[in-house]
Design a protein around this motif. Structure first.
Motif, PDB file in Angstrom:
ATOM      1  N   ILE A  55      15.788   0.287   9.963  1.00  0.00           N
ATOM      2  CA  ILE A  55      14.444   0.851  10.034  1.00  0.00           C
ATOM      3  C   ILE A  55      13.663   0.376   8.820  1.00  0.00           C
ATOM      4  O   ILE A  55      14.098   0.562   7.676  1.00  0.00           O
ATOM      5  CB  ILE A  55      14.490   2.395  10.039  1.00  0.00           C
ATOM      6  N   ASP A  56      12.517  -0.242   9.057  1.00  0.00           N
ATOM      7  CA  ASP A  56      11.681  -0.726   7.958  1.00  0.00           C
ATOM      8  C   ASP A  56      10.912   0.450   7.370  1.00  0.00           C
ATOM      9  O   ASP A  56      10.178   1.141   8.063  1.00  0.00           O
ATOM     10  CB  ASP A  56      10.710  -1.789   8.488  1.00  0.00           C
ATOM     11  N   ILE A  57      11.074   0.696   6.064  1.00  0.00           N
ATOM     12  CA  ILE A  57      10.323   1.766   5.402  1.00  0.00           C
ATOM     13  C   ILE A  57       9.407   1.193   4.316  1.00  0.00           C
ATOM     14  O   ILE A  57       9.026   1.903   3.388  1.00  0.00           O
ATOM     15  CB  ILE A  57      11.257   2.847   4.816  1.00  0.00           C
ATOM     16  N   SER A  58       9.066  -0.080   4.459  1.00  0.00           N
ATOM     17  CA  SER A  58       8.164  -0.707   3.494  1.00  0.00           C
ATOM     18  C   SER A  58       6.783  -0.897   4.111  1.00  0.00           C
ATOM     19  O   SER A  58       6.626  -1.001   5.321  1.00  0.00           O
ATOM     20  CB  SER A  58       8.722  -2.056   3.027  1.00  0.00           C
ATOM     21  N   GLN A  59       5.776  -0.932   3.250  1.00  0.00           N
ATOM     22  CA  GLN A  59       4.417  -1.165   3.718  1.00  0.00           C
ATOM     23  C   GLN A  59       4.232  -2.652   4.025  1.00  0.00           C
ATOM     24  O   GLN A  59       4.641  -3.506   3.239  1.00  0.00           O
ATOM     25  CB  GLN A  59       3.406  -0.754   2.646  1.00  0.00           C
ATOM     26  N   PRO A  60       3.614  -2.978   5.157  1.00  0.00           N
ATOM     27  CA  PRO A  60       3.324  -4.388   5.442  1.00  0.00           C
ATOM     28  C   PRO A  60       2.299  -4.925   4.451  1.00  0.00           C
ATOM     29  O   PRO A  60       1.372  -4.215   4.054  1.00  0.00           O
ATOM     30  CB  PRO A  60       2.757  -4.345   6.868  1.00  0.00           C
ATOM     31  N   THR A 110       5.090  -1.136  -1.211  1.00  0.00           N
ATOM     32  CA  THR A 110       6.412  -0.628  -1.545  1.00  0.00           C
ATOM     33  C   THR A 110       6.997  -1.467  -2.671  1.00  0.00           C
ATOM     34  O   THR A 110       7.124  -2.685  -2.542  1.00  0.00           O
ATOM     35  CB  THR A 110       7.325  -0.670  -0.307  1.00  0.00           C
ATOM     36  N   HIS A 111       7.340  -0.816  -3.781  1.00  0.00           N
ATOM     37  CA  HIS A 111       7.739  -1.588  -4.954  1.00  0.00           C
ATOM     38  C   HIS A 111       8.695  -0.813  -5.850  1.00  0.00           C
ATOM     39  O   HIS A 111       8.826   0.401  -5.762  1.00  0.00           O
ATOM     40  CB  HIS A 111       6.506  -1.997  -5.770  1.00  0.00           C
ATOM     41  N   VAL A 112       9.340  -1.562  -6.711  1.00  0.00           N
ATOM     42  CA  VAL A 112      10.222  -1.010  -7.739  1.00  0.00           C
ATOM     43  C   VAL A 112       9.520  -1.114  -9.089  1.00  0.00           C
ATOM     44  O   VAL A 112       8.928  -2.148  -9.414  1.00  0.00           O
ATOM     45  CB  VAL A 112      11.560  -1.783  -7.766  1.00  0.00           C
ATOM     46  N   PRO A 137      -1.112   2.851   4.668  1.00  0.00           N
ATOM     47  CA  PRO A 137      -1.141   1.715   3.743  1.00  0.00           C
ATOM     48  C   PRO A 137      -2.537   1.173   3.453  1.00  0.00           C
ATOM     49  O   PRO A 137      -2.716   0.454   2.465  1.00  0.00           O
ATOM     50  CB  PRO A 137      -0.292   0.657   4.475  1.00  0.00           C
ATOM     51  N   LYS A 138      -3.518   1.503   4.293  1.00  0.00           N
ATOM     52  CA  LYS A 138      -4.853   0.925   4.106  1.00  0.00           C
ATOM     53  C   LYS A 138      -5.785   1.826   3.297  1.00  0.00           C
ATOM     54  O   LYS A 138      -6.959   1.486   3.101  1.00  0.00           O
ATOM     55  CB  LYS A 138      -5.473   0.607   5.466  1.00  0.00           C
ATOM     56  N   ARG A 139      -5.250   2.943   2.809  1.00  0.00           N
ATOM     57  CA  ARG A 139      -6.100   3.867   2.051  1.00  0.00           C
ATOM     58  C   ARG A 139      -5.347   4.409   0.852  1.00  0.00           C
ATOM     59  O   ARG A 139      -4.267   4.979   0.993  1.00  0.00           O
ATOM     60  CB  ARG A 139      -6.541   5.021   2.956  1.00  0.00           C
ATOM     61  N   PRO A 197       7.389  -6.055  -5.687  1.00  0.00           N
ATOM     62  CA  PRO A 197       7.365  -5.585  -4.295  1.00  0.00           C
ATOM     63  C   PRO A 197       8.755  -5.732  -3.678  1.00  0.00           C
ATOM     64  O   PRO A 197       9.535  -6.605  -4.087  1.00  0.00           O
ATOM     65  CB  PRO A 197       6.372  -6.526  -3.617  1.00  0.00           C
ATOM     66  N   VAL A 198       9.090  -4.870  -2.717  1.00  0.00           N
ATOM     67  CA  VAL A 198      10.379  -4.953  -2.042  1.00  0.00           C
ATOM     68  C   VAL A 198      10.200  -4.779  -0.540  1.00  0.00           C
ATOM     69  O   VAL A 198       9.220  -4.196  -0.082  1.00  0.00           O
ATOM     70  CB  VAL A 198      11.382  -3.878  -2.542  1.00  0.00           C
ATOM     71  N   ARG A 199      11.136  -5.303   0.203  1.00  0.00           N
ATOM     72  CA  ARG A 199      11.258  -5.010   1.634  1.00  0.00           C
ATOM     73  C   ARG A 199      12.354  -3.951   1.751  1.00  0.00           C
ATOM     74  O   ARG A 199      13.557  -4.261   1.655  1.00  0.00           O
ATOM     75  CB  ARG A 199      11.619  -6.273   2.423  1.00  0.00           C
ATOM     76  N   ALA A 200      11.972  -2.712   1.908  1.00  0.00           N
ATOM     77  CA  ALA A 200      12.933  -1.619   1.937  1.00  0.00           C
ATOM     78  C   ALA A 200      13.293  -1.280   3.377  1.00  0.00           C
ATOM     79  O   ALA A 200      12.412  -1.065   4.212  1.00  0.00           O
ATOM     80  CB  ALA A 200      12.347  -0.392   1.241  1.00  0.00           C
ATOM     81  N   VAL A 201      14.585  -1.218   3.662  1.00  0.00           N
ATOM     82  CA  VAL A 201      15.068  -0.883   5.004  1.00  0.00           C
ATOM     83  C   VAL A 201      16.209   0.124   4.889  1.00  0.00           C
ATOM     84  O   VAL A 201      16.946   0.142   3.891  1.00  0.00           O
ATOM     85  CB  VAL A 201      15.542  -2.135   5.783  1.00  0.00           C
ATOM     86  N   ILE A 202      16.344   0.957   5.929  1.00  0.00           N
ATOM     87  CA  ILE A 202      17.440   1.924   5.979  1.00  0.00           C
ATOM     88  C   ILE A 202      18.077   1.908   7.359  1.00  0.00           C
ATOM     89  O   ILE A 202      17.451   1.516   8.338  1.00  0.00           O
ATOM     90  CB  ILE A 202      16.959   3.357   5.650  1.00  0.00           C
ATOM     91  N   LYS A 203      19.342   2.343   7.409  1.00  0.00           N
ATOM     92  CA  LYS A 203      20.068   2.442   8.673  1.00  0.00           C
ATOM     93  C   LYS A 203      20.818   3.766   8.682  1.00  0.00           C
ATOM     94  O   LYS A 203      21.479   4.114   7.699  1.00  0.00           O
ATOM     95  CB  LYS A 203      21.044   1.275   8.816  1.00  0.00           C
TER      96      LYS A 203
END
Length: 215
Positions: free
Chosen positions: A5-10, A51-53, A115-117, A199-205
């Motif tokens: 599941i992608d939990i990062s902002q595009p 989405t970032h560290v 993410p747009k606001r 920035p990161v691409r954060a995903v969870i399962k």
């Protein structure tokens, strides 16, 4: 088998950014028509885009930079905790959650993911939770808001409290579509030498109790 599941902002050219910081922009430097073989793109952005560290160097000039961080903290078992019942996430709120010995805690707050606001207001994370999380063995705190401190904060109390208690920070994840529970997390920062964040691409399962293999 459960899907990631992608939990990062595009990353989009119309995404929100921290007021006064560098907005994200992507464009083609050269088109396939121009090169005869490939499209080549470029981007500009703050390292705290979407989405970032945060690296400790972000708020401590003597702190570790992003390329010096322990990557194990960004991979492994995590628990998503729903704290949306309160706009102040303090010790009282957090003690109601069963952290189940997880090293990585992701907080689902009352702020709707957009993410747009950039939000006018956002839930506050009390510095006092840092010591409690450390007692529980937590080494990473993720939040679905732009920062663990308020946008107008200059002393960044919660950043520093988490730092003093050995807890790394992951910000601006997206959890509106995620149920509370146990997950496998991957949220790796880029190895940008000397940088204050990434920035990161954060995903969870999703994880079942049988699959629990925290590292």
């Amino acid at each position: 088998m459960a899907n990631w599941i992608d939990i990062s902002q595009p990353l989009t050219n119309d995404m929100a950014h921290w007021p006064g910081d560098t907005p994200f922009r992507y464009s083609l430097t050269y088109s396939k028509v121009e090169t005869g073989s490939v499209n080549i793109g470029q981007m500009t952005a703050s390292l705290h885009t979407g989405t970032h560290v945060d690296a400790p160097f972000h708020y401590d000039s003597n702190g570790k930079t992003i390329d010096q961080l322990n990557l194990d903290r960004y991979i492994g078992e995590a628990i998503v905790v729903d704290v949306s019942q309160s706009n102040v996430i303090n010790l009282e709120v957090l003690k109601q959650a069963d952290l189940r010995g997880c090293k990585r805690v992701l907080l689902k707050t009352s702020l709707t993911n957009d993410p747009k606001r950039f939000p006018d207001t956002m839930p506050s994370i009390a510095p006092e939770i840092a010591a409690y999380l450390q007692e529980k063995g937590v080494t990473l705190l993720g939040v679905d808001i732009p920062s663990v401190d308020q946008a107008d904060s200059k002393d960044l109390e919660t950043h520093h409290a988490l730092y003093r208690h050995g807890i790394n920070i992951l910000e601006n994840i997206m959890l509106d579509h995620v149920n509370p529970g146990l997950y496998e997390l991957i949220a790796l920062p880029l190895a940008i030498q000397g940088a204050d964040g990434s920035p990161v691409r954060a995903v969870i399962k999703p994880l079942s109790e049988k699959e629990r293999t925290d590292r």
